[in-house]
Design a protein around this motif. Sequence first.
Motif, PDB file in Angstrom:
ATOM      1  N   CYS A 122       0.572   3.178   4.205  1.00  0.00           N
ATOM      2  CA  CYS A 122       0.639   2.364   5.071  1.00  0.00           C
ATOM      3  C   CYS A 122       1.721   1.321   4.529  1.00  0.00           C
ATOM      4  O   CYS A 122       2.538   0.847   5.963  1.00  0.00           O
ATOM      5  CB  CYS A 122      -0.405   1.428   5.277  1.00  0.00           C
ATOM      6  SG  CYS A 122      -1.359   0.388   4.566  1.00  0.00           S
ATOM      7  N   CYS A 156      -6.671   1.981   4.224  1.00  0.00           N
ATOM      8  CA  CYS A 156      -6.331   3.342   4.369  1.00  0.00           C
ATOM      9  C   CYS A 156      -7.195   3.871   3.445  1.00  0.00           C
ATOM     10  O   CYS A 156      -7.390   4.912   3.477  1.00  0.00           O
ATOM     11  CB  CYS A 156      -4.529   3.113   3.818  1.00  0.00           C
ATOM     12  SG  CYS A 156      -3.852   2.727   4.563  1.00  0.00           S
ATOM     13  N   CYS A 158       0.411  -0.696  -0.060  1.00  0.00           N
ATOM     14  CA  CYS A 158       0.318  -0.112   0.029  1.00  0.00           C
ATOM     15  C   CYS A 158       0.415   1.232   0.298  1.00  0.00           C
ATOM     16  O   CYS A 158       2.012   1.388   0.474  1.00  0.00           O
ATOM     17  CB  CYS A 158      -0.842   0.287   1.262  1.00  0.00           C
ATOM     18  SG  CYS A 158      -1.538   1.566   1.408  1.00  0.00           S
ATOM     19  N   CYS A 212      -4.517  -0.573  -0.283  1.00  0.00           N
ATOM     20  CA  CYS A 212      -5.324  -1.143   0.417  1.00  0.00           C
ATOM     21  C   CYS A 212      -6.947  -0.641   1.143  1.00  0.00           C
ATOM     22  O   CYS A 212      -6.406   0.490   1.503  1.00  0.00           O
ATOM     23  CB  CYS A 212      -4.044  -1.564   1.854  1.00  0.00           C
ATOM     24  SG  CYS A 212      -4.631  -0.725   3.036  1.00  0.00           S
ATOM     25  N   ARG A 272      -3.922   2.243  12.856  1.00  0.00           N
ATOM     26  CA  ARG A 272      -5.237   1.365  14.145  1.00  0.00           C
ATOM     27  C   ARG A 272      -4.345   0.176  14.219  1.00  0.00           C
ATOM     28  O   ARG A 272      -3.103  -0.010  14.182  1.00  0.00           O
ATOM     29  CB  ARG A 272      -5.632   1.243  12.460  1.00  0.00           C
ATOM     30  CG  ARG A 272      -5.295   0.705  11.800  1.00  0.00           C
ATOM     31  CD  ARG A 272      -5.401   0.494   9.836  1.00  0.00           C
ATOM     32  NE  ARG A 272      -5.119  -0.120   8.863  1.00  0.00           N
ATOM     33  CZ  ARG A 272      -4.756   0.532   8.423  1.00  0.00           C
ATOM     34  NH1 ARG A 272      -4.691   2.068   7.993  1.00  0.00           N
ATOM     35  NH2 ARG A 272      -3.923  -0.121   6.802  1.00  0.00           N
TER      36      ARG A 272
HETATM   37 ZN   LIG Z   1      -2.259   1.221   3.530  1.00  0.00          ZN
END
Ligand SMILES: [Zn+2]
Length: 299
Positions: free
Chosen positions: A100, A147, A97, A144, A229
């Motif tokens: 992230c 996100c 991603c 992803c 998260r």
């Molecule tokens: Zn992500």
Amino acid sequence: MLDVLRKPRDSSKNVSPGASCYMLHRKFDLALIYGFFNHDKYATFQEWREVAKLATGALVTWKELHSVPKQGDSLPVETAIYGALKECLKTYFWGKCAYCESEFDSVAWGDVEHYRPKRGVTEDPNHPGYYWLAYSESNLMPSCQRCNQGKGKRNHFPISGIRATQPDDNLSAEKPLLLNPYEESDCGTGAGHLHYVFEFSGWELLSTGRVEGVTERGRTSVELYDLNRRSLVNQRRKHQVQAINALRLAANTSPTALADAWTMLFSADQEHASAVRAACSAWKANHKGEFDRATAGGT
Ligand SMILES: [Zn+2]
């Protein structure tokens, strides 16, 4: 590049100021990203670009004809057009991603994410969205779902400058508050918008897996990309702990082993590479003597 970590004066658990760090930066380079473009529907990338150009013109025309929004209006974006770039984008970002650095390719389809949202802007309800960038390569990156959806970015695009509302407006006047992985000044090694947080237990360096914004742009990005998260923090911490353990073991083995471990851990294609690099740098700063002895004068 590195912040110097302060060692604790006592054995209590202290929060370190963190090592300076960054998100994954990937230079926007059409030739590199799409040099191996391969798609059933398009013979070449150039053919895709021609189709995208026509489709962009169709969206601009549609917007002109629907300048007064009516209930039921829906921007006729063809997801298959920008979706045709997904494989190239995933490959260029090593299956990670762009926000992230999680590897998602083996467990999820992932999104072709629009940095500037195409259908609307949460921070400006009257904004039509950046419809003219729906197929713009520099506006697209792999993401992803965590996100991009749910508590993630969705249609957020806060700025501190002047909002572009139509194709001829100046994008560079916007001053986005979200970090752009294609921009080295946002996400490169010297960017300085983020840092990872480490703690001490006595003299022991501990990873928290958390990332914090140093600047307004960093803080906004952490919040809107949902970069703290729980599952992501846990995974990030796991990689950082493994990296620190590998360095510790290598330092007790030989200078060559330490040099090899250092090189391996700085590989950009690994999951959470930025967090791992920050952990390595924090460990080095916290074990300078050990590092220098192992490398007979340092690297
Ligand atoms: Zn992500």
